[in-house]
Motif scaffolding. Structure first.
Motif, short mmCIF file in Angstrom:
data_model
loop_
_atom_site.label_atom_id
_atom_site.label_comp_id
_atom_site.label_asym_id
_atom_site.label_seq_id
_atom_site.Cartn_x
_atom_site.Cartn_y
_atom_site.Cartn_z
N PHE A 177 -2.04 3.69 -1.44
CA PHE A 177 -3.43 3.50 -1.02
C PHE A 177 -3.47 2.99 0.42
CE2 PHE A 177 -2.21 -0.53 -2.91
CZ PHE A 177 -2.70 -1.47 -2.02
N ASN A 178 -4.62 3.15 1.06
CA ASN A 178 -4.81 2.70 2.43
C ASN A 178 -5.38 1.29 2.46
OD1 ASN A 178 -4.00 5.15 3.63
ND2 ASN A 178 -6.00 6.03 3.23
N VAL A 179 -5.05 0.58 3.50
CA VAL A 179 -5.53 -0.79 3.68
C VAL A 179 -6.44 -0.84 4.90
CG1 VAL A 179 -4.83 -3.15 4.22
CG2 VAL A 179 -3.44 -1.77 2.68
N SER A 187 0.83 -1.20 0.00
CA SER A 187 0.00 0.00 0.00
C SER A 187 0.87 1.26 0.00
CB SER A 187 -0.95 0.00 1.19
OG SER A 187 -0.25 0.12 2.41
N LYS A 188 2.00 1.21 0.69
CA LYS A 188 2.90 2.37 0.69
C LYS A 188 3.45 2.63 -0.71
CE LYS A 188 4.37 1.94 5.47
NZ LYS A 188 5.46 1.61 6.38
N THR A 204 -5.06 -0.17 10.94
CA THR A 204 -5.72 -0.68 9.73
C THR A 204 -6.52 -1.95 9.99
OG1 THR A 204 -3.82 -2.03 9.06
CG2 THR A 204 -3.89 0.26 8.27
#
Length: 105
Positions: free
Chosen positions: A6-8, A1-2, A57
């Motif tokens: 994007f966010n998880v 994701s990094k 998360t």
């Protein structure tokens, strides 16, 4: 994701061994699943470990179906009503994340 920006969001969903208020039908399912000791041991053991996870998360929603209403069709698969409840929770979280991203700070 990094790497891709994007966010998880991760969720630990319920199973028959996390539900405290079983319907009569679910009691039968749990009893049948317990005959396979592996199922009970693994699910109960993993559920105990999951309760200890603290991460931004990750959400443990294993108690989201903890009512006497029947939601399970077997020890780990949930019917449409249960899936709707879980999906609504995840959708609400996504909605909040999207709003957080769009608010100018």
């Amino acid at each position: 994701s990094k790497k891709y920006g994007f966010n998880v969001l991760c969720y630990w969903q319920p199973n028959i061994f996390t539900k405290r208020l079983l319907s009569d039908f679910e009691k039968q399912l749990e009893k049948a699943a317990k005959t396979e000791l592996f199922n009970e041991y693994v699910f109960r053991r993993v559920n105990e470990m999951v309760k200890k996870i603290q991460h931004s998360t990750f959400q443990n929603i294993s108690d989201i179906l903890d009512t006497s209403t029947t939601y399970y069709i077997d020890f780990s698969h949930i019917d449409e009503k249960g899936n709707d409840i879980i999906a609504a929770k995840i959708a609400d979280d996504l909605r909040k994340k999207i709003l957080d991203l769009t608010i100018i700070k």
